[in-house]
Enzyme design. Structure first.
Site, short mmCIF file in Angstrom:
data_model
loop_
_atom_site.label_atom_id
_atom_site.label_comp_id
_atom_site.label_asym_id
_atom_site.label_seq_id
_atom_site.Cartn_x
_atom_site.Cartn_y
_atom_site.Cartn_z
CD GLU A 1 4.46 55.70 -22.67
OE1 GLU A 1 4.82 56.14 -21.50
OE2 GLU A 1 3.49 55.86 -23.10
NE ARG B 1 3.41 46.87 -26.14
CZ ARG B 1 3.28 47.98 -25.84
NH1 ARG B 1 3.04 48.23 -24.52
NH2 ARG B 1 2.91 48.92 -26.77
CG ASN C 1 1.10 50.90 -22.70
OD1 ASN C 1 1.98 50.85 -23.68
ND2 ASN C 1 0.32 52.02 -22.84
CD GLU D 1 0.29 50.33 -30.38
OE1 GLU D 1 -0.21 51.49 -30.47
OE2 GLU D 1 1.47 50.42 -30.05
CG ASP E 1 0.78 57.92 -24.30
OD1 ASP E 1 1.04 57.13 -23.50
OD2 ASP E 1 1.17 57.59 -25.66
#
Length: 299
Positions: free
Chosen positions: A18, A101, A103, A121, A204
């Protein structure tokens, strides 16, 4: 657009790669592996990748004006000294939500670090809903909560005139826009500018090009799409050889290359055998547009 070329430049098979960011000073691409708990830097000059291990899921990385980097780590904003492999906490959020958390995160044109949270998740895109918030870390290390009730805080960027903030809460399947005040960092007047179609799947990470158009990585959609935020129209689709495309940024010497991160998390052996490059980093050339250099955190 037959000149578009896609190659896997770093196939280390991240769980969830990411937050790709081009570091012009190093001539290298930064990114994170969230469940792998590492911050990575890949150099196209040498083809080498180096990873710094950290003590919690690390979800975004950004440049810092004073040098080195800032990261979102667990529910902390933190500073990372690369050569020393030293992580120092700046501040923590969501202290009342131990299952949360951070992202995605990105720095605005004034040097503020925007990043949002989500619940952990249980499997890809399955989590307790509405547990996240969007935060802004200012240069004096104070933090403001912009809003809450977020599912999966994701892609973010700013218009070329800095008057609009673009944002994605993934499970809304929408790319949203806000009015933006660059002087104060305040956002207002939320509206949807694009709703994803079924085959595009989950929005995303996101970045903007020098023509003011948005590029959105589609998780489970195996593509990046180019959108016109003014008209709400999709202008282009670039399909990748992996399903779980997670984010994108422009980089290279003149910011004409696009880098796309991907994930392998949640894929079984059969799926991975069909997509052996899942979790790799891809370079796209020949798009015919350039990107905007990332802004460094001012604090």
């Amino acid at each position: 657009m037959s000149s578009v070329r896609i190659e896997c430049v770093c196939g280390q098979g991240c769980g969830i790669a990411e937050s790709p960011v081009w570091d012009e000073r190093e001539g290298a691409l930064l990114y994170v592996d969230i469940p792998g708990r590492r911050v990575c830097r890949w150099s196209p000059g040498t083809g080498q990748s180096r990873a710094i291990p950290v003590d919690a899921p690390v979800s975004s990385v950004a440049l810092r004006k004073s040098g080195d980097y800032v990261i979102t780590l667990g529910t902390r904003f933190a500073a990372l000294k690369w050569e020393e492999e030293l992580v120092t906490t700046i501040t923590q959020v969501d202290k009342d939500k131990p299952n949360n958390r951070f992202n995605d995160g990105k720095v605005d044109p004034a040097g503020r670090y925007f990043a949002g949270t989500m619940a952990e998740e249980t499997q890809p895109a399955v989590l307790e809903r509405h547990q996240g918030s969007l935060y802004t870390l200012f240069s004096d290390h104070s933090v403001v909560k912009q809003f809450d009730q977020v599912d999966i805080s994701n892609g973010l960027d700013w218009s070329l005139d800095h008057r609009t903030f673009f944002y994605i809460d993934s499970l809304s399947y929408s790319v949203d826009a806000f009015d933006y005040d660059l002087q104060t960092g305040k956002i207002d007047n939320r509206r949807s500018i694009y709703k994803l179609e079924k085959e595009e799947s989950i929005p995303d990470g996101m970045c903007i090009d020098t023509e003011g158009k948005l590029w959105v990585a589609c998780y489970d959609g195996g593509r990046v799409i180019r959108l016109d935020p003014e008209t709400g129209k999709r202008l282009q689709t670039v399909k990748l050889p992996v399903d779980k495309t997670t984010s994108c940024c422009f980089g290279g010497r003149d910011y004409s290359e696009m880098y796309v991160t991907s994930a392998s998390y949640g894929m079984d052996k059969e799926w991975l055998s069909r997509q052996p490059q899942a979790g790799g980093i891809f370079k796209i050339t020949g798009l015919g547009v350039k990107g905007v250099p990332p802004y460094p955190f001012a604090g």
